[in-house]
Design a protein around this motif. Structure first.
Motif, PDB file in Angstrom:
ATOM      1  N   GLY A   1       0.778  -1.229   0.000  1.00  0.00           N
ATOM      2  CA  GLY A   1       0.000   0.000   0.000  1.00  0.00           C
ATOM      3  C   GLY A   1       0.811   1.280   0.000  1.00  0.00           C
ATOM      4  O   GLY A   1       0.248   2.374   0.054  1.00  0.00           O
ATOM      5  N   ALA A   2       2.149   1.151  -0.087  1.00  0.00           N
ATOM      6  CA  ALA A   2       2.993   2.348   0.010  1.00  0.00           C
ATOM      7  C   ALA A   2       3.367   2.921  -1.350  1.00  0.00           C
ATOM      8  O   ALA A   2       4.135   3.877  -1.426  1.00  0.00           O
ATOM      9  CB  ALA A   2       4.264   2.024   0.794  1.00  0.00           C
ATOM     10  N   GLY A   3       2.833   2.348  -2.426  1.00  0.00           N
ATOM     11  CA  GLY A   3       3.159   2.865  -3.746  1.00  0.00           C
ATOM     12  C   GLY A   3       4.400   2.223  -4.317  1.00  0.00           C
ATOM     13  O   GLY A   3       5.029   1.354  -3.699  1.00  0.00           O
TER      14      GLY A   3
ATOM     15  N   SER B   1      -0.179  -7.293  -2.979  1.00  0.00           N
ATOM     16  CA  SER B   1      -0.845  -8.111  -1.953  1.00  0.00           C
ATOM     17  C   SER B   1       0.152  -9.096  -1.364  1.00  0.00           C
ATOM     18  O   SER B   1       1.140  -9.462  -1.998  1.00  0.00           O
ATOM     19  CB  SER B   1      -2.037  -8.871  -2.551  1.00  0.00           C
ATOM     20  N   SER B   2      -0.135  -9.512  -0.143  1.00  0.00           N
ATOM     21  CA  SER B   2       0.602 -10.585   0.534  1.00  0.00           C
ATOM     22  C   SER B   2      -0.432 -11.539   1.093  1.00  0.00           C
ATOM     23  O   SER B   2      -1.204 -11.169   1.990  1.00  0.00           O
ATOM     24  CB  SER B   2       1.476 -10.042   1.666  1.00  0.00           C
TER      25      SER B   2
END
Length: 204
Positions: free
Chosen positions: A120-122, A149-150
């Protein structure tokens, strides 16, 4: 120590390019990947020997393909020597890049390990020097990597985390997705994991 083999094919027309038989291992000083590459007919086509430090930087790289050899490492950016069997055409190179890339699945694991993008940090931008068979000529390229995704998967040895990355070529705009679990590529354009004798290693 994961050991197995990948099948390699052209990502555009799916022409078989051969197989890469590998083993790799994490250790207190980083990670090492060693492989032998064969043609679709089973003949020897080259090899990869890559060692990363604990931060994911390439301590040592040795590539063989056809009659060419490259020895390289992270030094003043990245530095390499490319040579033919006689040494007559040996050339040295250096680039202000972060690491190396090429046809081997090893380079996808190495780049993910080096960048470690957060979920989610780009995207994170990186400059790489690519050595691609059969002549291993160096080419500098820029990519961006983002972790999409993880996903944990239950296994007999505990949960296995599969990471999905989006990789962009910043020159061509080409975009593709790769899936990694620890130090093993599950799938990527032109790469399929065909066998795995032991679970992937997890990085500390």
């Amino acid at each position: 120590m994961p050991r197995g083999h990948y099948s390699l094919h052209d990502p555009h027309d799916h022409t078989p390019l051969g197989e890469e038989h590998f083993h790799c291992a994490t250790g207190p000083s980083g990670w090492r990947y060693v492989s032998q590459i064969t043609t679709p007919s089973g003949e020897h086509a080259g090899s990869v020997d890559l060692t990363l430090d604990e931060l994911g930087r390439p301590l040592r790289l040795e590539l063989h393909a056809a009659s060419w050899q490259v020895r390289a490492a992270a030094l003043d950016g990245v530095t390499w020597v490319r040579t033919d069997p006689t040494g007559e055409h040996a050339t040295e190179g250096n680039a202000r890049a972060h690491a190396f890339t090429g046809a081997s699945p090893a380079f996808l694991i190495a780049t993910a390990r080096l960048l470690r993008p957060a979920l989610g940090a780009g995207a994170i931008r990186t400059r790489l020097v690519a050595f691609t068979p059969p002549v291993l000529a160096p080419r500098t390229l820029d990519q961006s990597w983002a972790l999409l995704s993880s996903t944990p998967h239950a296994t007999d040895n505990g949960p296995l985390i599969a990471d999905e990355y989006q990789v962009n070529d910043l020159e061509t705009g080409e975009q593709h997705t790769i899936h990694l679990a620890g130090d093993v590529v599950l799938s990527a354009p032109g790469i399929e994991l065909e066998s795995l004798e032991s679970p992937p290693s997890t990085f500390p």
